[in-house]
Design an enzyme around this catalytic site. Structure first.
Site, PDB file in Angstrom:
ATOM      1  N   SER A   1       0.786  -1.233   0.000  1.00 42.17           N
ATOM      2  CA  SER A   1       0.000   0.000   0.000  1.00 42.17           C
ATOM      3  C   SER A   1       0.820   1.286   0.000  1.00 42.17           C
ATOM      4  CB  SER A   1      -0.968   0.025   1.186  1.00 42.17           C
ATOM      5  OG  SER A   1      -0.268   0.223   2.387  1.00 42.17           O
TER       6      SER A   1
ATOM      7  N   LYS B   1       0.717   4.625   6.640  1.00 40.03           N
ATOM      8  CA  LYS B   1       0.111   5.485   5.619  1.00 40.03           C
ATOM      9  C   LYS B   1       0.723   6.884   5.713  1.00 40.03           C
ATOM     10  CE  LYS B   1      -2.781   2.156   4.738  1.00 40.03           C
ATOM     11  NZ  LYS B   1      -2.431   1.227   3.717  1.00 40.03           N
TER      12      LYS B   1
END
Length: 186
Positions: free
Chosen positions: A39, A80
């Site tokens: 990700s 993230k």
């Protein structure tokens, strides 16, 4: 014999002090983490081993584009990038980030965008109101996070905003594998 026993005691004391310092550093200052999944590509790769600075957000709030590690659930931590800060309204339209209506460049995505076919977008359009919670602005003590691999990331678009008390720290350094050694920067 007494001299040998004294040397062993000194060695044991030294080892206990080193272990104590190590545990204090690991518990309160820095934490090793292994990246799990794609990700955050191309910034971070699956299997990258990195150091997370645990105390930085005791000194100041996260900045836009910090790479953070947070508790996504009781059993899973995610990595993230901070995109939206408290009090802001976030929109992505035609692969362009807007903060309070102003265009904001995301230089860490530029190379990836250049290599994509013209008909494809990296980030699907969304407004903050469309995310879980339906907020008009990001509330105090929360941030909006997205993965750099926008097409393959479970982030605020699915999870909702991240509370500051869920953030473990800021990713600082990739130390393994050696060919990926790097400081993580905005």
């Amino acid at each position: 014999m007494k001299k040998l026993k004294g040397e062993w005691l000194d060695l044991l004391k030294t080892l206990l002090i080193v272990l104590g310092v190590f545990l204090i550093i690991r518990t309160f200052l820095f934490l090793p983490i292994v990246v799990d999944g794609p990700s955050m590509k191309p910034t971070l790769h699956n299997g990258d081993q990195m150091v997370v600075n645990r105390f930085i957000y005791d000194i100041h709030e996260p900045d836009r584009f910090d790479v953070v590690v947070f508790h996504a659930s009781e059993k899973k931590d995610f990595i993230k990038r901070v995109i939206g800060l408290p009090g802001e309204h976030i929109t992505v339209k035609d692969d362009q980030l807007y903060v309070d209506g102003d265009e904001v460049e995301e230089p860490f995505l530029q190379e990836r965008k250049e290599h994509m076919p013209s008909y494809q977008t990296l980030t699907n359009d969304f407004d903050l109101e469309q995310l879980p919670g339906g907020y008009e602005t990001i509330p105090d003590n929360h941030v909006l996070v997205l993965g750099d691999n926008r097409n393959n990331s479970t982030d605020s678009r699915i999870l909702g905003l991240v509370s500051m008390d869920k953030i473990i720290g800021k990713a600082s350094l990739v130390y393994w594998p050696l060919d990926r050694f790097q400081l993580i920067h905005d």
